[in-house]
Structures are given as structure tokens and as C-alpha cells.
Design a protein around this motif. Sequence first.
Motif, short mmCIF file in Angstrom:
data_model
loop_
_atom_site.label_atom_id
_atom_site.label_comp_id
_atom_site.label_asym_id
_atom_site.label_seq_id
_atom_site.Cartn_x
_atom_site.Cartn_y
_atom_site.Cartn_z
N ARG A 139 0.82 -1.22 0.00
CA ARG A 139 0.00 0.00 0.00
C ARG A 139 0.85 1.26 0.00
O ARG A 139 0.32 2.36 -0.07
N GLY A 140 2.16 1.13 0.15
CA GLY A 140 3.05 2.29 0.16
C GLY A 140 3.10 3.00 1.51
O GLY A 140 3.60 4.11 1.60
N GLU A 141 2.62 2.36 2.56
CA GLU A 141 2.62 2.98 3.89
C GLU A 141 3.92 2.79 4.64
O GLU A 141 4.16 3.46 5.64
N LEU A 142 4.71 1.87 4.20
CA LEU A 142 5.89 1.47 4.95
C LEU A 142 7.08 1.45 4.01
O LEU A 142 6.99 0.93 2.90
N ASP A 143 8.18 2.00 4.46
CA ASP A 143 9.41 2.01 3.67
C ASP A 143 10.16 0.72 3.95
O ASP A 143 10.69 0.53 5.05
N PRO A 144 10.22 -0.21 2.99
CA PRO A 144 10.88 -1.49 3.24
C PRO A 144 12.35 -1.36 3.59
O PRO A 144 12.91 -2.20 4.29
N ALA A 145 12.99 -0.28 3.15
CA ALA A 145 14.41 -0.07 3.47
C ALA A 145 14.61 0.20 4.96
O ALA A 145 15.69 0.00 5.49
N ARG A 146 13.56 0.66 5.62
CA ARG A 146 13.66 0.98 7.05
C ARG A 146 13.14 -0.15 7.94
O ARG A 146 13.16 -0.03 9.15
N LEU A 147 12.66 -1.22 7.33
CA LEU A 147 12.05 -2.31 8.09
C LEU A 147 13.03 -3.46 8.30
O LEU A 147 13.12 -4.37 7.49
N THR A 148 13.78 -3.40 9.38
CA THR A 148 14.67 -4.49 9.73
C THR A 148 13.86 -5.54 10.48
O THR A 148 12.76 -5.25 10.97
N PRO A 149 14.37 -6.76 10.61
CA PRO A 149 13.63 -7.77 11.38
C PRO A 149 13.35 -7.32 12.82
O PRO A 149 12.27 -7.56 13.36
N ARG A 150 14.31 -6.65 13.45
CA ARG A 150 14.10 -6.18 14.82
C ARG A 150 12.99 -5.13 14.88
O ARG A 150 12.16 -5.15 15.77
N ILE A 151 12.98 -4.21 13.93
CA ILE A 151 11.94 -3.17 13.93
C ILE A 151 10.58 -3.79 13.64
O ILE A 151 9.59 -3.41 14.24
N ALA A 152 10.53 -4.77 12.73
CA ALA A 152 9.25 -5.43 12.41
C ALA A 152 8.67 -6.12 13.64
O ALA A 152 7.45 -6.14 13.84
N SER A 153 9.53 -6.67 14.48
CA SER A 153 9.03 -7.37 15.66
C SER A 153 8.78 -6.44 16.85
O SER A 153 8.16 -6.85 17.83
N LEU A 154 9.23 -5.20 16.75
CA LEU A 154 9.16 -4.28 17.88
C LEU A 154 7.77 -4.13 18.51
O LEU A 154 7.63 -4.28 19.73
N PRO A 155 6.70 -3.86 17.75
CA PRO A 155 5.41 -3.69 18.43
C PRO A 155 4.96 -4.96 19.16
O PRO A 155 4.37 -4.89 20.24
N PHE A 156 5.28 -6.11 18.59
CA PHE A 156 4.88 -7.37 19.19
C PHE A 156 5.74 -7.68 20.42
O PHE A 156 5.23 -8.17 21.43
N ASP A 157 7.02 -7.34 20.34
CA ASP A 157 7.90 -7.52 21.50
C ASP A 157 7.49 -6.60 22.64
O ASP A 157 7.50 -7.01 23.81
N THR A 181 3.59 6.21 18.59
CA THR A 181 4.74 6.97 19.09
C THR A 181 6.06 6.26 18.83
O THR A 181 7.08 6.90 18.61
N ILE A 182 6.02 4.92 18.86
CA ILE A 182 7.28 4.18 18.75
C ILE A 182 7.47 3.57 17.36
O ILE A 182 8.49 3.79 16.71
N PHE A 183 6.48 2.81 16.88
CA PHE A 183 6.69 2.03 15.66
C PHE A 183 6.54 2.84 14.38
O PHE A 183 7.44 2.85 13.53
N LEU A 184 5.42 3.50 14.18
CA LEU A 184 5.17 4.18 12.90
C LEU A 184 6.24 5.21 12.54
O LEU A 184 6.64 5.29 11.38
N PRO A 185 6.74 6.00 13.51
CA PRO A 185 7.81 6.95 13.14
C PRO A 185 9.08 6.25 12.64
O PRO A 185 9.84 6.84 11.86
N LEU A 186 9.31 5.02 13.05
CA LEU A 186 10.50 4.30 12.60
C LEU A 186 10.41 3.79 11.17
O LEU A 186 11.43 3.63 10.50
N VAL A 187 9.19 3.50 10.72
CA VAL A 187 9.05 2.80 9.42
C VAL A 187 8.35 3.61 8.34
O VAL A 187 8.33 3.19 7.19
N GLY A 188 7.75 4.70 8.70
CA GLY A 188 6.99 5.47 7.71
C GLY A 188 7.88 6.04 6.62
O GLY A 188 9.07 6.25 6.81
#
Length: 193
Positions: A139-157, A181-188
Motif C-alpha cells: 500500500r506504500g505505507e511502509l518504507d521497506p528499506a527501514r524495516l529491519t527484522p528487529r523493527i518489524a518485531s518491535l510492536p509485538f515484542d 509513538t514508537i513504531f510508525l515513526p521508525l518505518v513510515g
Amino acid sequence: MGRRRGEALEAAILEAAWDELGERGYANLTFDSVARRAGTSKPVLYRRWPDKQKLVEAAVVRRNVVQSVPPADTGSLRGDLIATLTELGQKQGPFLAQLSLLLADYFIETDSSFAELREMIVAGRRSGRDEIMERAIERGELDPARLTPRIASLPFDLLRGETMMTLRPVAPEVIEEIVDTIFLPLVGRRPAP
């Protein structure tokens, strides 16, 4: 009742193992008690699992698969995360808290961790987290270059951490803070300069 075989027998044994784990904890669970509860014999258990550790791992994996939460599909990354984290917190929060107490001796005996047990649970299955992230990328909401495995798991962790610390379902405002506050600013996606 007819003689159980195959999947029906295995399901009964794993349910009995889960129940025994819940009542006795890992240290006091025995093949005798599981066999008795499942209405079978110890040799039947030993043909499937070589030891208590493997039996308990199979019971935990089965319980988690049975109680798994499908990822929400609301049409937005924020909506998907909030809906999924809310349901996970309500359904699996008590499960995780209970599991941590019941398996304390397991973790000591096996010199392992929740992370390793989680790997067993998700092995061979596509995670809901990955599905949510893939849809957001499409959908273009997330920048895949900014999505590391650790960041992807962050909200769940963070949800798991909050659940383990409070032993309660996570409040909606905490889930929104994790997402907004935490996840979306990291990946948008960042606007082009």
C-alpha cells in the motif's frame, strides 16, 4: 469410546500434557501423569516423544497454534497493528504470563529462552506480523528499506513485554502509544527533500 489413533490420539495426549503442565508445572509433570490423563500408556508417549522436554514443547506449540490470532486486515498499517495487538493482548496475554511461570524449570533445564521457544512455535508457518508488514509495503505505507527484522518485531515484542510485566491485558492507550509513538515513526516513508 473406540480406540484413538493418529491425530486424535496425539491431540488427546498433547491436551493432557498441557493440562498437566498447567496443574503441576514443568518440574512435576511426568509421562505417567500425562498417559493417565490421556487414557493411554507410557510406551505410546515414548513412541512419539523421547523425553518430557520434547513432549512439553509439542504441547506448547499445539496450544499456541490452536489459540493463534489471525492478523487483522483493516486497510491500513496503523489499523492492522492496533486491531491485531489488541486481540493478541486479550487472547495471548494470559497465555504468555501463564507459560512463563509454568516453564521456568524448562528454561533452566534446557538452558533456553522464550525466543528459542517462539522459534519452535512459528517454525514452518507464515507469521501474521510478516503479512501485516507486506500489505503495508504494497500500500506504500511502509518504507521497506527501514524495516529491519528487529523493527518489524518491535510492536509485538513491546506488547509481550508489557503483558509479562503487568500480567494483564494491555490497555488500548498503551497499544496506541506503541504503534503511534514508537513504531510508525521508525518505518513510515519520509518525504523527499
